[in-house]
Each structure stands twice: as C-alpha cells, then as structure tokens.
Write a protein that holds these residues in place. Structure first.
Motif, PDB file in Angstrom:
ATOM      1  N   SER A  38     -65.994  55.673  26.172  1.00 27.62           N
ATOM      2  CA  SER A  38     -65.840  54.272  26.006  1.00 27.62           C
ATOM      3  C   SER A  38     -65.359  53.707  24.601  1.00 27.62           C
ATOM      4  CB  SER A  38     -67.407  53.640  26.133  1.00 27.62           C
ATOM      5  OG  SER A  38     -67.897  53.876  27.294  1.00 27.62           O
TER       6      SER A  38
ATOM      7  N   ARG B 150     -61.571  54.044  24.986  1.00 26.46           N
ATOM      8  CA  ARG B 150     -61.083  53.224  25.653  1.00 26.46           C
ATOM      9  C   ARG B 150     -61.055  51.792  25.080  1.00 26.46           C
ATOM     10  NH1 ARG B 150     -63.709  55.783  30.233  1.00 26.46           N
ATOM     11  NH2 ARG B 150     -65.284  54.183  29.871  1.00 26.46           N
ATOM     12  N   GLY B 151     -62.028  51.425  24.226  1.00 25.81           N
ATOM     13  CA  GLY B 151     -62.272  50.180  23.439  1.00 25.81           C
ATOM     14  C   GLY B 151     -63.071  49.136  24.509  1.00 25.81           C
ATOM     15  N   ALA B 152     -63.749  49.760  25.393  1.00 30.06           N
ATOM     16  CA  ALA B 152     -64.447  48.589  26.165  1.00 30.06           C
ATOM     17  C   ALA B 152     -65.766  49.465  26.401  1.00 30.06           C
ATOM     18  CB  ALA B 152     -63.908  48.328  27.367  1.00 30.06           C
ATOM     19  N   TRP B 153     -66.840  48.614  26.428  1.00 28.70           N
ATOM     20  CA  TRP B 153     -68.285  49.396  26.900  1.00 28.70           C
ATOM     21  C   TRP B 153     -68.481  49.421  28.321  1.00 28.70           C
ATOM     22  CZ3 TRP B 153     -68.302  51.857  22.707  1.00 28.70           C
ATOM     23  CH2 TRP B 153     -68.251  51.159  21.467  1.00 28.70           C
ATOM     24  N   PRO B 154     -69.085  50.447  28.862  1.00 28.19           N
ATOM     25  CA  PRO B 154     -69.470  50.544  30.162  1.00 28.19           C
ATOM     26  C   PRO B 154     -70.673  49.667  30.577  1.00 28.19           C
ATOM     27  CG  PRO B 154     -70.583  52.310  29.147  1.00 28.19           C
ATOM     28  CD  PRO B 154     -69.578  51.296  28.378  1.00 28.19           C
TER      29      PRO B 154
ATOM     30  N   GLU C 128     -74.243  48.582  31.426  1.00 30.07           N
ATOM     31  CA  GLU C 128     -75.368  48.923  31.097  1.00 30.07           C
ATOM     32  C   GLU C 128     -76.253  49.557  32.072  1.00 30.07           C
ATOM     33  OE1 GLU C 128     -76.642  46.617  27.121  1.00 30.07           O
ATOM     34  OE2 GLU C 128     -77.128  45.592  28.769  1.00 30.07           O
TER      35      GLU C 128
ATOM     36  N   ALA D 137     -75.333  48.181  25.067  1.00 29.61           N
ATOM     37  CA  ALA D 137     -73.992  47.852  24.526  1.00 29.61           C
ATOM     38  C   ALA D 137     -74.025  47.460  23.163  1.00 29.61           C
ATOM     39  CB  ALA D 137     -73.451  46.595  25.342  1.00 29.61           C
TER      40      ALA D 137
ATOM     41  N   THR E 152     -72.135  49.174  20.039  1.00 32.11           N
ATOM     42  CA  THR E 152     -71.436  48.381  18.988  1.00 32.11           C
ATOM     43  C   THR E 152     -71.728  48.789  17.629  1.00 32.11           C
ATOM     44  OG1 THR E 152     -71.203  46.537  20.606  1.00 32.11           O
ATOM     45  CG2 THR E 152     -70.917  46.105  18.361  1.00 32.11           C
TER      46      THR E 152
END
Length: 372
Positions: A305, A308-312, A314, A320, A324
C-alpha cells in the motif's frame, strides 16, 4: 494429500474438504476450459493447477477427477452423427456412486498424494514423502479397475522434494495411456521448468471479496455480519483462509495485534509480553502460527500500500491511522527491509526451535526500532 476404505456417509463438518465438496464457486472459466479439453477428445495427460492457497484449486482437481472417472475410457466424439451430446458440466451429484467413492477415498482408479500428518507434532509434515510420490507411476500404468481412466491427484505438488519431482518427471516423459495426472500447487513457479513445460497450466485467480463473503454466510452463518466482512477482507480472495482464520480465532488475534501495533512508536511492553504469553501458552493450539502469519501478512499489505501511495480498506478500525504514522516515521525502503527481516526471523526461529515468546518480542522490537 491413498487411503482406501469403504464408502461412508459424508459428515457435514467435512463438506468443504476438497474430495468431498460438491460445489465450486467463482471458477467457471477454469471449469469450462477443462470441459472443453475433455470434449475435444484431446485431453492433456497432465495439468498443473496453480493459484493462491485456499481458493478452490484442490476442489477443482477432485471435481474434474470425479467427472473423468464417471465418463468411461474415451472422451465423446462430438462430431459423430447420432452420438449423444457432449457433457455440459463437470458437476456430479453427491449421491452418485463415483462421487461417494472418491469422497471416502475408496475409488480404485484414483490415487491421492499429499502431505501426511506428523503424529508426534500433531501437524502436517513439511514435505510430501517421496515414497508416496513413487507410487504414482506403477498406479497409473495399471489397467483401470473400472474400465475407464486412472487418475492421480497431487495436492500440494510444490511440497515435493527433488527426488519426488524427478519421479514425476519420469511419468511426464512417458505418460501411460488412459492416465490423468493433476498437480495442485500454491507455487507453480517453484517447480522444475521441465515439469511445468510438460503440463497444461491452469491458473486460478483469487475470489472476489463479495464471493468470499457469500460463502462465509453459507458455511459460517454463526458469525456476525461485521466479523464475516472483516474475515473476507483478511482472506484476500481465499475462502479456505477465511474459514481457517474463523476456526483458529484469527480475527480476534488480528484485532489484538493491530491494537498492540497501535501503541507504536513506543510499544506497550506489558501488552507485548501478555500477547507473547498468550501465543505460547500451548505448543499445539496454533495461535503462534496464526499470529505470526498475520503479522507478516499485515507488513506485506502495508508495504504494498505504501508503494502504491494509497491505504487499503480497513479490516479493523485504526489501521489507516497506524499505517500513516509508520509511513511518516520511515520510507518505503526501510519498511521493505523490516518486512523481509521479520519473515526471515520467523523462518529461522522455527527451524532452530527457538523460544517462541522471545521470537515474537524480537519481531515487535524490530518494528518499534523502525517506527521510532
């Protein structure tokens, strides 16, 4: 993964075992490919069925094995005038004699090879015994007891050692007539290239999350909706993993693990020791294996993640924010190193039989050092 015994009633709790499972969801394209190969009259003698664990590979293999054993010696000649139409499905009724004999391990023309249980440690052995693999060649060369095909299924083919792989290669180089070999593998790429090149490859994809959720509703109706949703997300397309985690208490462990990681960058040492004690209270309850697998899985998910630069989405609340915070502490390269180090740490600890609680504490300390 052969045990010959008289047919017996199929217990409800065993219904999901691949040899006993009459249903397969989400792999219609793979079924159609196998059926088309049969109906063509030119069925390849060996198939390598690959894909992630728990998505239905072995279930598909036994489904096809039952179908072939029920069809007689030759595929139908679809082009022959007056011939009956070719089969339109691999499905066989659970009441069919072939189905019941396969389910009970009592079909004379089916040999199943898999990892056996280590009775001393009460777990599956690491590898498939080479002596079991060597039974396949003589078995396939015999005349079919029921006048049709002889079928061998190797469940966990990537668990064969080099001697076992070489034994399979000899069969593939000179396949007997009327014989079908089905190799089921979580890691087809790890097998000998000479084996892969002699098999028809069939790769199954992870199931959609919605499919896993529906299957959980069907097979584990006792679970609450929130728990089913969390397990479906944890499973990443594997109904086998979802059910396994449910049975092992994996969701509660995961929630506890995320809560513990949520104390980073300053780990709650008291909570960490309590967590380690819980995992190692008994050697045979599976909690240690489940928790360490979940920790490695979470780190891999975090690293992917972050790349990719984006959190999945939760699995449990607070993930999240945790990701971060850790991403702000260190960059991608450092977290990749941590992920790989923790993986190696668990693998070495298992082979060296190290103190499991200390192994867990050391892994958590590695995360703490990176997060500080």
């Amino acid at each position: 993964m052969s045990r010959a015994r008289a047919p017996e009633p199929i217990a409800e709790e065993d219904a999901l075992a691949p040899r006993r499972n009459p249903d397969l969801t989400g792999h219609e394209d793979a079924e159609r490919l196998l059926l088309d190969a049969w109906n063509s009259g030119r069925l390849p003698h060996a198939w390598l069925i690959g894909g992630p664990p728990g998505i239905g590979k072995a279930t598909l293999a036994f489904r096809f094995a039952r179908f072939v054993l029920s069809q007689g010696h030759e595929p139908p000649d679809a082009g022959l005038f007056g011939a009956p139409p070719p089969p339109a499905s691999l499905a066989l009724s659970p009441d069919a004699p072939v189905f019941r004999r396969v389910a009970s391990g009592g079909h004379a023309d089916l040999l199943t090879v898999e990892r056996q249980r280590d009775e001393k440690r009460d777990r599956l052995k690491r590898d498939i015994a080479v002596d079991d693999v060597r039974k396949i060649g003589p078995f396939l060369r015999k005349t079919a007891a029921e006048g049709g095909w002889r079928v061998a299924v190797i469940d966990g083919a990537d668990r064969m050692n080099l001697s076992g792989l070489n034994a399979i290669l000899k069969i593939l180089e000179e396949p007997p007539p009327g014989a079908l070999l089905l190799l089921v593998s979580d890691n087809p790429g790890g097998m000998l290239p000479t084996i892969r090149s002699r098999c028809r490859k069939l790769t199954l994809q992870p199931l959609p999350e919605e499919t896993v959720l529906n299957l959980l509703s069907q097979h584990r109706p006792d679970l609450g909706g929130e728990d089913r949703a969390a397990l479906a997300r944890l499973a990443e397309g594997s109904i086998g993993r979802a059910i396994g985690l449910a049975e092992a208490g994996g969701l509660d462990l995961y929630r506890e693990l995320i809560g513990l990681l949520g104390t980073l960058p300053r780990l709650d040492i008291t909570a960490a020791h309590a967590f380690g004690d819980k995992l190692t209270r008994k050697q045979d309850d599976g909690l240690y294996e489940t928790a360490t697998d979940l920790l490695v899985w979470w780190l891999a998910r975090f690293v992917r993640s972050l790349a990719r630069g984006a959190w999945p989405a939760e699995v449990v609340a607070g993930e999240a924010a945790l990701m971060t915070r850790l991403a702000n502490a260190r960059g991608l390269e450092r977290w990749v190193e941590v992920w790989e180090k923790v993986q190696r740490h668990f693998a070495r600890a298992e082979s060296a039989n190290l103190d499991r609680k200390q192994v867990v504490l050391n892994a958590l300390a590695t995360l703490e050092a990176a997060a500080t």
